[in-house]
Design an enzyme around this catalytic site. Sequence first.
Site, PDB file in Angstrom:
ATOM      1  N   HIS A   6     -59.761 -22.043 -25.313  1.00  0.00           N
ATOM      2  CA  HIS A   6     -60.325 -22.325 -26.635  1.00  0.00           C
ATOM      3  C   HIS A   6     -59.659 -21.456 -27.701  1.00  0.00           C
ATOM      4  CE1 HIS A   6     -63.436 -24.720 -24.768  1.00  0.00           C
ATOM      5  NE2 HIS A   6     -64.076 -24.890 -25.916  1.00  0.00           N
ATOM      6  N   HIS A  39     -65.702 -16.049 -21.307  1.00  0.00           N
ATOM      7  CA  HIS A  39     -64.577 -15.119 -21.332  1.00  0.00           C
ATOM      8  C   HIS A  39     -65.059 -13.763 -21.811  1.00  0.00           C
ATOM      9  CE1 HIS A  39     -61.579 -18.352 -20.865  1.00  0.00           C
ATOM     10  NE2 HIS A  39     -62.297 -19.043 -21.733  1.00  0.00           N
TER      11      HIS A  39
END
Length: 321
Positions: free
Chosen positions: A180, A247
Amino acid sequence: MAPPRPNSPATGNGFLASVMRFWNASHLQRTYASDYIGLAILLSSYILIQFFVEPFHRMFSLNDLRISFPYAEVERVPLTHDFIYALFLPLILICLSNLLSSASSHKHHVTVLGLTISLILTSLLTDIIKNAVGRPRPDLLARCAPLPDTPLDKLVDISVCTETGHHKLHDGWRSFPSGHSSFSFAGLGYLSLFLAGQTRIFAHGPGSIAEHTEKVVRGDLLKALFCLAPLVGATMIAISRCQDYRHDVYDVTIGGLLGWTVAYWSYRRYWPRLSSAKCDEPYAGPPGAAEDGPGYGRLRDEEEGAGGRNVGYELRQLNSR
């Protein structure tokens, strides 16, 4: 164009020699055909990785708190929204800007081509690194759902997992770098560079080299904030990945740097530097065609900064005064 050397492939026989002779004899070097061939290779490679490559599965321990975060069923920025923010939004704004400025078809072409290359190359590099590193996500244990008798203080592998969803399980080892983050900075970072070039916030003003050494015309703060906004948006997308426990900070930082680097590299293949007096117009021809004739040459960096003038000559004139 210089003739081929006697021992070069272009003078021999066989398939390679035929290809080299065709390349040298055709106008392929003067067009963007090689860029589109490269783009097709990048896209094909990315698709193959998506369908046929699984990540390296690092061993892990059940008492590792770094991978013990909950699995977010609803993401703050799902993949479809990332495509909207990093692909479609920059594409719409770029095309709108070109339409409002009555840009040439060449400017439309290279702007969209640069954005496309930035996004696809970033996605490919990100997935190659993801699968090779195989770093567990912060929510790996929630994805894995290990067997009840799995030891807590020993390293175990994927065989202890009970999750049957293929993507959900294997995607747990694709933490580094953040896709992303890299994708958002590749698209929105490219948009930021484009806007900075069109608004000329870093460009030197017109005039001689003497005027450049005395005065630099900078864009006002409102224009600068307008150009900075896409980077802020990309940063917020990256932060959302930490909020969803997909993450950690290390993943999104490296992902963002990767996307920004590729965006800048792709932008500069078609556009002068942002401090150039001609930063709002792309190069006249394709990359690598500087010696192919009129209209395809590129200015050196020192010439760009002075609007294409003979900088060396003017500097010597200044020093002689």
